[in-house]
Scaffold this motif. Structure first.
Motif, PDB file in Angstrom:
ATOM      1  N   UNK A 305       0.859  -1.186   0.000  1.00 27.21           N
ATOM      2  CA  UNK A 305       0.000   0.000   0.000  1.00 27.21           C
ATOM      3  C   UNK A 305       0.895   1.235   0.000  1.00 27.21           C
ATOM      4  N   UNK A 306       0.668   2.130  -0.961  1.00 27.68           N
ATOM      5  CA  UNK A 306       1.450   3.358  -1.083  1.00 27.68           C
ATOM      6  C   UNK A 306       0.523   4.543  -0.815  1.00 27.68           C
ATOM      7  N   UNK A 307       0.901   5.385   0.154  1.00 28.95           N
ATOM      8  CA  UNK A 307       0.129   6.580   0.468  1.00 28.95           C
ATOM      9  C   UNK A 307       0.595   7.716  -0.434  1.00 28.95           C
ATOM     10  N   UNK A 308      -0.335   8.259  -1.206  1.00 30.22           N
ATOM     11  CA  UNK A 308      -0.033   9.308  -2.175  1.00 30.22           C
ATOM     12  C   UNK A 308      -0.553  10.638  -1.640  1.00 30.22           C
ATOM     13  N   UNK A 309       0.245  11.688  -1.820  1.00 29.99           N
ATOM     14  CA  UNK A 309      -0.143  13.020  -1.363  1.00 29.99           C
ATOM     15  C   UNK A 309      -1.453  13.472  -1.975  1.00 29.99           C
ATOM     16  N   UNK A 310      -2.175  14.290  -1.234  1.00 27.33           N
ATOM     17  CA  UNK A 310      -3.508  14.692  -1.683  1.00 27.33           C
ATOM     18  C   UNK A 310      -3.477  15.576  -2.921  1.00 27.33           C
ATOM     19  N   UNK A 311      -2.353  16.211  -3.184  1.00 26.90           N
ATOM     20  CA  UNK A 311      -2.261  17.085  -4.354  1.00 26.90           C
ATOM     21  C   UNK A 311      -1.765  16.350  -5.591  1.00 26.90           C
ATOM     22  N   UNK A 333       3.986   2.039 -15.535  1.00 29.30           N
ATOM     23  CA  UNK A 333       3.517   3.180 -16.303  1.00 29.30           C
ATOM     24  C   UNK A 333       2.788   4.183 -15.433  1.00 29.30           C
ATOM     25  N   UNK A 334       2.130   5.135 -16.084  1.00 29.37           N
ATOM     26  CA  UNK A 334       1.444   6.229 -15.394  1.00 29.37           C
ATOM     27  C   UNK A 334       0.035   5.791 -15.018  1.00 29.37           C
ATOM     28  N   UNK A 335      -0.325   6.068 -13.768  1.00 30.65           N
ATOM     29  CA  UNK A 335      -1.653   5.730 -13.260  1.00 30.65           C
ATOM     30  C   UNK A 335      -2.266   6.964 -12.597  1.00 30.65           C
ATOM     31  N   UNK A 336      -3.576   7.073 -12.716  1.00 26.35           N
ATOM     32  CA  UNK A 336      -4.278   8.185 -12.075  1.00 26.35           C
ATOM     33  C   UNK A 336      -4.672   7.792 -10.656  1.00 26.35           C
ATOM     34  N   UNK A 337      -4.571   8.753  -9.743  1.00 19.85           N
ATOM     35  CA  UNK A 337      -4.933   8.527  -8.344  1.00 19.85           C
ATOM     36  C   UNK A 337      -6.221   9.284  -8.062  1.00 19.85           C
ATOM     37  N   UNK A 338      -7.270   8.551  -7.680  1.00 22.70           N
ATOM     38  CA  UNK A 338      -8.551   9.175  -7.374  1.00 22.70           C
ATOM     39  C   UNK A 338      -8.822   9.185  -5.888  1.00 22.70           C
ATOM     40  N   UNK A 339     -10.063   9.458  -5.551  1.00 23.99           N
ATOM     41  CA  UNK A 339     -10.439   9.480  -4.137  1.00 23.99           C
ATOM     42  C   UNK A 339     -10.540   8.068  -3.571  1.00 23.99           C
ATOM     43  N   UNK A 340     -10.819   7.086  -4.435  1.00 19.87           N
ATOM     44  CA  UNK A 340     -10.883   5.696  -4.003  1.00 19.87           C
ATOM     45  C   UNK A 340      -9.550   5.002  -4.271  1.00 19.87           C
ATOM     46  N   UNK A 341      -9.322   3.906  -3.545  1.00 19.57           N
ATOM     47  CA  UNK A 341      -8.097   3.134  -3.756  1.00 19.57           C
ATOM     48  C   UNK A 341      -8.012   2.645  -5.198  1.00 19.57           C
ATOM     49  N   UNK A 361      -0.397  -3.489  -6.031  1.00 22.66           N
ATOM     50  CA  UNK A 361       0.036  -2.206  -5.484  1.00 22.66           C
ATOM     51  C   UNK A 361      -1.207  -1.336  -5.311  1.00 22.66           C
ATOM     52  N   UNK A 362      -1.519  -0.992  -4.067  1.00 22.25           N
ATOM     53  CA  UNK A 362      -2.680  -0.154  -3.781  1.00 22.25           C
ATOM     54  C   UNK A 362      -2.229   1.295  -3.649  1.00 22.25           C
ATOM     55  N   UNK A 363      -2.727   2.143  -4.546  1.00 29.29           N
ATOM     56  CA  UNK A 363      -2.447   3.576  -4.497  1.00 29.29           C
ATOM     57  C   UNK A 363      -3.555   4.231  -3.687  1.00 29.29           C
ATOM     58  N   UNK A 364      -3.210   4.750  -2.534  1.00 30.82           N
ATOM     59  CA  UNK A 364      -4.211   5.302  -1.613  1.00 30.82           C
ATOM     60  C   UNK A 364      -3.904   6.771  -1.342  1.00 30.82           C
ATOM     61  N   UNK A 365      -4.887   7.605  -1.619  1.00 35.19           N
ATOM     62  CA  UNK A 365      -4.690   9.036  -1.395  1.00 35.19           C
ATOM     63  C   UNK A 365      -4.670   9.340   0.101  1.00 35.19           C
ATOM     64  N   UNK A 366      -3.747  10.225   0.487  1.00 34.73           N
ATOM     65  CA  UNK A 366      -3.623  10.619   1.894  1.00 34.73           C
ATOM     66  C   UNK A 366      -4.813  11.495   2.274  1.00 34.73           C
ATOM     67  N   UNK A 367      -5.601  11.015   3.222  1.00 28.64           N
ATOM     68  CA  UNK A 367      -6.771  11.776   3.674  1.00 28.64           C
ATOM     69  C   UNK A 367      -6.583  12.352   5.072  1.00 28.64           C
ATOM     70  N   UNK A 368      -5.383  12.205   5.624  1.00 27.11           N
ATOM     71  CA  UNK A 368      -5.144  12.739   6.965  1.00 27.11           C
ATOM     72  C   UNK A 368      -5.038  14.261   6.911  1.00 27.11           C
ATOM     73  N   UNK A 369      -5.357  14.910   8.020  1.00 34.41           N
ATOM     74  CA  UNK A 369      -5.280  16.367   8.102  1.00 34.41           C
ATOM     75  C   UNK A 369      -3.829  16.796   8.277  1.00 34.41           C
ATOM     76  N   UNK A 370      -3.438  17.795   7.501  1.00 32.69           N
ATOM     77  CA  UNK A 370      -2.051  18.249   7.526  1.00 32.69           C
ATOM     78  C   UNK A 370      -1.752  19.012   8.815  1.00 32.69           C
ATOM     79  N   UNK A 371      -0.514  18.845   9.314  1.00 29.03           N
ATOM     80  CA  UNK A 371      -0.077  19.606  10.485  1.00 29.03           C
ATOM     81  C   UNK A 371       0.932  20.689  10.103  1.00 29.03           C
TER      82      UNK A 371
END
Length: 509
Positions: A305-311, A333-341, A361-371
């Motif tokens: 599982x790879x955590x991808x930045x929200x931007x 290759x190039x893959x698009x990262x959406x709101x879902x895994x 490989x699970x591409x997961x968008x980071x949904x945590x609140x930034x500090x």
């Protein structure tokens, strides 16, 4: 009073009692017995405006023999001349009732009672007013045949009539045909899996497979086959131990309801693998930049599982196989990262084509609140201010010239943060501005930056105002300079005069 040997009971209700439901409670005298028609019973036989019912409690012994207790619930009426069926049930040996029709008094033949093939016997239960007589195909009275077993024809027929207790009236002959369905002959698998993954190239009509299990993995496999038919039985689903360098053959056998069998063979080789990834990297593509996410691979792990930045909207997946000489890879290759895994399959095929391993490989968008709560740009009077104090990164300093009395401060923070200046409300975005006039002396401007997670960082901007010189001091300084100049001139003139006088004296002499 109840006696086990007494099979018939009467409950007579006065005409004034309007009861239409009773609760039948029966107690076994042996735990192996099975009771039918207990519980709440509706008095659905209405005669002369009253509910009347003959309740038949059926007791089935462990050996299959049947006994019945009949309870007449009557409203002070005479039922001796009545020959009537109140209810019919067909119970399979699986305990399910298959008489799917609403019983009707004027219907004497029932042909559409179907039971599944796994039912071996059926039991007829009839609730009557009067006595029941069982008949053969020639309508000749026979002994009790309520329990019957299916033969090769897969058909059972029940025939009976009802006779009133006074013997004066008889019903028509009731005929019930029970048909057992033909057995299901499907003995094929729908899926065949090893460790939760379907065997590559599985086909229900292909019965032998070769599978390579790398030595880098655990020394066991979980084999699971799912039959196409719910009536089939699958044998061989289990966890099997493997031995280094050896091939183990596992049989998965499917037995259909009809007895037909199909065997699937899996030859599992526990050997060194040449279909493994050597490196896997996911690059986050943000504008012209790529942020590298290197994945530490383990030979016995295929899911990551790879955590991808929200931007980040796109990523570029790269890597290479351990066997760089012959193995091939699909999925880079190039893959698009959406709101879902987004689950990406990376498949490595060995050079000889005999082995294939798929990584998930699970591409997961980071949904945590930034500090993050940093000032990314600070300007005073349109000039960028840089903090040069490494010991205190939260204090900025600015020297305001003597001729300027206005301070225009602009603060920009990292994205998703907000900013407050001098205790004001936090901004709606990551920018804020303040203009301070009539700045006559040094002062401190307070800046608070609030991160997305609610945490706050405080900053200070120290404005050093250059002081204007005193007018009196200036005048005194000028006067001092003038006096100094005058004194110097007088001194020089005196020197000149003395020198001239000396020259004249020397000339006279």
């Amino acid at each position: 009073k109840f006696s086990p040997d007494n099979r018939i009971y009467n409950i007579t209700l006065p005409e004034s009692t309007m009861i239409n439901r009773v609760n039948v409670i029966a107690e076994k005298n042996n735990n192996t017995q099975v009771l039918y028609n207990t519980g709440v019973v509706n008095l659905h036989g209405e005669i002369e405006g009253y509910y009347n019912t003959i309740i038949t409690i059926t007791v089935v012994a462990e050996d299959g023999s049947i006994g019945e207790y009949i309870v007449y619930v009557l409203h002070d009426l005479d039922f001796a001349s009545i020959a009537e069926v109140k209810d019919i049930s067909i119970i399979g040996n699986n305990g399910i009732s298959y008489f799917g029709l609403d019983f009707e008094n004027n219907v004497y033949v029932y042909d559409d009672i179907i039971v599944p093939f796994n039912v071996d016997t059926t039991r007829l239960i009839v609730q009557t007013i009067g006595n029941i007589t069982y008949l053969d195909s020639n309508h000749i009275e026979i002994e009790d045949n309520r329990l019957q077993t299916f033969d090769a024809t897969n058909k059972i027929t029940y025939r009976f009539r009802i006779e009133s207790t006074n013997g004066q009236n008889k019903s028509e002959v009731y005929t019930i045909h029970v048909t057992r369905e033909s057995p299901d002959t499907n003995s094929l698998l729908e899926h065949l899996e090893i460790n939760g993954e379907e065997i590559r190239g599985f086909n229900p009509n292909i019965y032998e497979y070769n599978y390579i299990h790398p030595l880098q993995f655990e020394n066991y496999v979980d084999v699971y086959g799912l039959a196409q038919s719910a009536n089939s039985i699958v044998r061989g689903n289990d966890i099997y131990t493997l031995f280094d360098g050896q091939t183990r053959t596992i049989n998965v056998e499917v037995t259909a309801e009809s007895g037909d069998t199909t065997t699937y063979k899996i030859h599992i080789a526990y050997v060194n693998s040449n279909a493994l990834l050597g490196e896997l990297t996911v690059y986050e593509m943000i504008g012209d930049k790529e942020i590298e996410n290197s994945i530490p691979l383990k030979d016995d792990i295929l899911e990551y599982v790879i955590i991808i930045g929200r931007d980040t909207r796109y990523v570029n997946i790269k890597g290479y196989a351990k066997d760089q000489g012959g193995a091939s890879i699909r999925g880079f290759g190039i893959r698009e990262v959406g709101t879902e895994d987004n689950i990406v399959e990376i498949t490595v095929t060995s050079g000889d084509g005999l082995e294939e391993i798929t990584y998930l490989i699970t591409l997961r968008r980071d949904t945590s609140l930034s500090d993050l709560k940093e000032i990314t740009l600070l300007q005073i009077n349109d000039k960028d201010i840089v903090n040069s104090d490494e010991d205190d990164p939260y204090v900025y300093k600015y020297n305001l010239s003597n001729g300027t009395n206005t301070v225009k401060l602009n603060a920009i923070t990292n994205k998703n943060a907000t900013v407050s200046i001098n205790g004001g409300e936090f901004s709606l975005n990551n920018m804020s501005e303040i203009i301070i006039t009539d700045v006559t002396e040094s002062q401190v401007i307070r800046i608070a930056v609030k991160a997305e997670d609610g945490s706050v960082q405080h900053y200070m901007v120290v404005i050093n105002k250059e002081q204007q010189p005193s007018l009196l001091l200036t005048i005194l300084l000028i006067l001092s300079i003038i006096l100094w100049v005058i004194t110097a001139m007088i001194f020089i003139l005196r020197r000149i005069r003395r020198h001239n006088k000396k020259d004249r004296n020397q000339l006279i002499f």
